[in-house]
Design a protein around this motif. Structure first.
Motif, PDB file in Angstrom:
ATOM      1  N   PHE A 195       0.862  -1.175   0.000  1.00 23.57           N
ATOM      2  CA  PHE A 195       0.000   0.000   0.000  1.00 23.57           C
ATOM      3  C   PHE A 195       0.898   1.224   0.000  1.00 23.57           C
ATOM      4  O   PHE A 195       2.006   1.179   0.518  1.00 23.57           O
ATOM      5  N   LYS A 196       0.393   2.310  -0.595  1.00 26.16           N
ATOM      6  CA  LYS A 196       1.195   3.544  -0.561  1.00 26.16           C
ATOM      7  C   LYS A 196       0.974   4.210   0.795  1.00 26.16           C
ATOM      8  O   LYS A 196       1.069   3.551   1.800  1.00 26.16           O
ATOM      9  N   ASP A 199      -4.841   2.977  -0.957  1.00 27.56           N
ATOM     10  CA  ASP A 199      -4.027   3.179  -2.171  1.00 27.56           C
ATOM     11  C   ASP A 199      -3.150   1.947  -2.417  1.00 27.56           C
ATOM     12  O   ASP A 199      -1.960   1.937  -2.087  1.00 27.56           O
ATOM     13  N   GLU A 213       4.597   5.675 -12.227  1.00 29.64           N
ATOM     14  CA  GLU A 213       3.922   5.702 -10.931  1.00 29.64           C
ATOM     15  C   GLU A 213       4.623   4.821  -9.899  1.00 29.64           C
ATOM     16  O   GLU A 213       4.729   5.204  -8.746  1.00 29.64           O
ATOM     17  N   THR A 257      -5.998   1.457 -10.060  1.00 31.80           N
ATOM     18  CA  THR A 257      -5.570   0.202  -9.423  1.00 31.80           C
ATOM     19  C   THR A 257      -6.650  -0.378  -8.515  1.00 31.80           C
ATOM     20  O   THR A 257      -6.795  -1.602  -8.419  1.00 31.80           O
ATOM     21  N   VAL A 258      -7.421   0.473  -7.854  1.00 26.98           N
ATOM     22  CA  VAL A 258      -8.477  -0.052  -6.971  1.00 26.98           C
ATOM     23  C   VAL A 258      -9.489  -0.836  -7.807  1.00 26.98           C
ATOM     24  O   VAL A 258      -9.852  -1.969  -7.478  1.00 26.98           O
ATOM     25  N   PRO A 293      -8.863  12.036  -4.499  1.00 26.15           N
ATOM     26  CA  PRO A 293      -7.597  11.419  -4.119  1.00 26.15           C
ATOM     27  C   PRO A 293      -7.804  10.302  -3.094  1.00 26.15           C
ATOM     28  O   PRO A 293      -8.775  10.319  -2.340  1.00 26.15           O
ATOM     29  N   TYR A 294      -6.871   9.333  -3.079  1.00 24.72           N
ATOM     30  CA  TYR A 294      -6.971   8.228  -2.122  1.00 24.72           C
ATOM     31  C   TYR A 294      -6.814   8.720  -0.690  1.00 24.72           C
ATOM     32  O   TYR A 294      -7.353   8.124   0.235  1.00 24.72           O
ATOM     33  N   ASP A 295      -6.041   9.779  -0.540  1.00 24.33           N
ATOM     34  CA  ASP A 295      -5.754  10.285   0.797  1.00 24.33           C
ATOM     35  C   ASP A 295      -7.016  10.923   1.390  1.00 24.33           C
ATOM     36  O   ASP A 295      -7.452  11.975   0.938  1.00 24.33           O
ATOM     37  N   SER A 354      -9.308  14.144   0.318  1.00 22.17           N
ATOM     38  CA  SER A 354     -10.351  13.823  -0.669  1.00 22.17           C
ATOM     39  C   SER A 354     -11.598  14.673  -0.481  1.00 22.17           C
ATOM     40  O   SER A 354     -12.302  14.977  -1.442  1.00 22.17           O
ATOM     41  N   ILE A 406      -4.195  14.796  -8.069  1.00 21.50           N
ATOM     42  CA  ILE A 406      -3.713  13.490  -8.517  1.00 21.50           C
ATOM     43  C   ILE A 406      -2.328  13.657  -9.134  1.00 21.50           C
ATOM     44  O   ILE A 406      -1.646  14.653  -8.869  1.00 21.50           O
TER      45      ILE A 406
END
Ligand code: LIP
Length: 282
Positions: A41-42, A47, A76, A101-102, A171-173, A177, A220
């Motif tokens: 995961f990032k 993420d 990426e 990716t999700v 955003p994933y964050d 978001s 992004i």
């Protein structure tokens, strides 16, 4: 020194070949619709990274190194091949091995493989493929945008926001978001429809194909936006920052439309920002 037409044609052929090989690798070894467990995961568990993100980027980097040696690469998963590429060198490849990716990890077919060549911060050559949807689209600056089977892409003619269909992303964050929630709510109310597909490159392809009338997103990454931005421009649309400034992929912000609703969307985005700045929510 600006790349000339034949050099752009050559770069486009390289990009199509490399993306095509990435699609072939994925198709040969991965069944459409199959779930894929993350290997890492990032910054947060929202993420994920799969083995395929890394495998595809490694293949693309290796092939670009062979077919277009010496051009810096930013991807990426593996980062910048040189500090110059990170800072936006004169020429650089931008790669997203799996955009969305999700979606991909859940077996959803809405994900893309993208490559773009930027010169002095402007995308000049772009390829986006969606392996599970059988899409390949490409563009070179000044040469139009096309599907793999030769259809020219054209943006829609919708001129009225009330009839427009828009897309965005978040955003994933989760700490940031929410910053797009007010915009989402606003367009959900005033536009014809709003969608969230989860892969910016495909959102931009859908604007270029005239299926969507507009797309905006902030926060992004350059590789999510660069290829799709050129596709929209070459399909006759308009791409800027969400503030109306010129589009620069490194900002991670874009408003891409059919052109006809661009000014109105910029005005609406400015209204929401002003409300937020005055503490009016969002
Ligand atoms: C994704 C973007 C999407 C955005 C996601 C994410 P990734 O790219 O395409 O538009 O909303 O948060 O950034 O990380 O799947 O390549």
């Amino acid at each position: 020194m600006a790349l000339d037409g034949p050099e752009l044609d050559e770069a486009l052929a390289v990009a199509r070949r490399v993306v095509g090989e990435a699609v072939a690798l994925l198709r040969a070894r991965h069944a459409s619709g199959e779930r894929v467990e993350p290997v890492a995961f990032k910054a947060t568990i929202f993420d994920p990274v799969t083995a395929w993100d890394r495998r595809i980027e490694d293949l693309m980097r290796e092939r670009l190194g062979q077919l277009a040696p010496g051009v810096p690469i930013v991807g990426e998963e593996r980062g910048a091949s040189s500090p110059a590429a990170q800072a936006g060198s004169a020429l650089r490849w931008l790669l997203d091995p799996i955009d969305g990716t999700v979606n991909f990890s859940h077996g959803l077919p809405l994900y893309g493989i993208t490559a773009s060549l930027e010169e002095d911060g402007r995308p000049m050559v772009a390829v986006v493929a969606a392996p599970d949807l059988g899409w390949e689209v490409f563009a070179r600056r000044g040469g139009g945008a096309f599907t793999g089977d030769g259809q020219e892409l054209r943006v829609s003619a919708t001129a009225d926001l009330e009839r427009a269909i828009l897309a965005t992303g978040f955003p994933y964050d989760r700490a940031t978001s929410h910053k797009n929630f007010a915009e989402w709510e606003h367009f959900q109310i005033i536009a014809g429809a709003c969608r969230r597909f989860g892969a910016a490159s495909l959102d931009l392809v859908m604007v270029a194909r005239g299926w969507l009338d507009g797309y905006w997103e902030a926060d992004i990454e350059a590789w999510d936006l660069s290829a799709g931005a050129l596709l929209v421009e070459e399909a006759g649309g308009r791409v800027t920052d969400i503030t109306g400034e010129p589009f620069v992929s490194d900002t991670g912000r874009a408003l891409a439309t059919n052109g006809a609703i661009h000014v109105e969307m910029l005005e609406q985005l400015a209204t929401v920002r002003a409300r937020r700045d005055q503490g009016g929510g969002g």
